[in-house]
Design an enzyme around this catalytic site. Sequence first.
Site, PDB file in Angstrom:
ATOM      1  N   SER A  52       6.845  -1.016  -8.202  1.00  0.00           N
ATOM      2  CA  SER A  52       5.933  -0.181  -7.431  1.00  0.00           C
ATOM      3  C   SER A  52       5.280   0.873  -8.331  1.00  0.00           C
ATOM      4  CB  SER A  52       6.687   0.428  -6.245  1.00  0.00           C
ATOM      5  OG  SER A  52       5.809   1.025  -5.327  1.00  0.00           O
ATOM      6  N   ASP A  79       2.612  -7.766   1.650  1.00  0.00           N
ATOM      7  CA  ASP A  79       2.853  -6.418   1.135  1.00  0.00           C
ATOM      8  C   ASP A  79       1.764  -5.476   1.669  1.00  0.00           C
ATOM      9  OD1 ASP A  79       3.166  -4.092  -0.382  1.00  0.00           O
ATOM     10  OD2 ASP A  79       3.818  -5.191  -2.157  1.00  0.00           O
ATOM     11  N   HIS A 128       6.732  -5.022   0.733  1.00  0.00           N
ATOM     12  CA  HIS A 128       6.750  -4.283  -0.535  1.00  0.00           C
ATOM     13  C   HIS A 128       8.148  -4.183  -1.135  1.00  0.00           C
ATOM     14  CE1 HIS A 128       4.653  -1.787  -3.426  1.00  0.00           C
ATOM     15  NE2 HIS A 128       5.540  -0.829  -3.300  1.00  0.00           N
TER      16      HIS A 128
END
Length: 204
Positions: A103, A153, A184
Amino acid sequence: MMKHRFEQGSDPGAPTLLLLHGTGGNEDDLLPIGRMISPGSSLLGVRGNVLEAGMPRFFRRLAEGVFDEEDLIFRTAELHDFVGEQAEAYGFDRSRVVAVGYSNGANIAGSLLFHYADALAGAVLLHPMVPRRGLELPDLTGTAVFIGAGRNDPLCPPQESEELERLLTGAGAEVALHWENHGHQLSRTEVEAAARWFGERYRD
């Protein structure tokens, strides 16, 4: 100085893994993932120097999905220099560093690739976004990149991963794009896929 944790690996021939957490994480977060991907590697877990509502990040953002480009450029240079300093301090090969980022950590790892030809020997980018647009990328020939992406996501839509793949491939990188039907969050199957990819490229 960046808060970090260094764990010496058992295989001196394996690349050192630079572990870069997601928003709200710390230098310990990705140690188990690093061991799954390359059990013999030395691990350098780093904590981001920016706080957002008390949560560590690697660079500021103006809104969700909108990066503060000036801060991103500054923090990318800071991380680049930091890794060089730690290579001297801990005695690992600076030219054989592979980033593993999730991320926000994947975004700063991607930014290293976008700004420096020699920053990384390779990268495992888990749920990354395109760090900057309209930038001429350095020559990334010989750099191997694994992108782990989720088809559902909400923070990083599939076209974002596909655009990142195109940009990196256009700069000469060898990119493997792996899809999961998740959101995610990190899944065990994508980490296992990254470990297989890593083994094919970096293990003797």
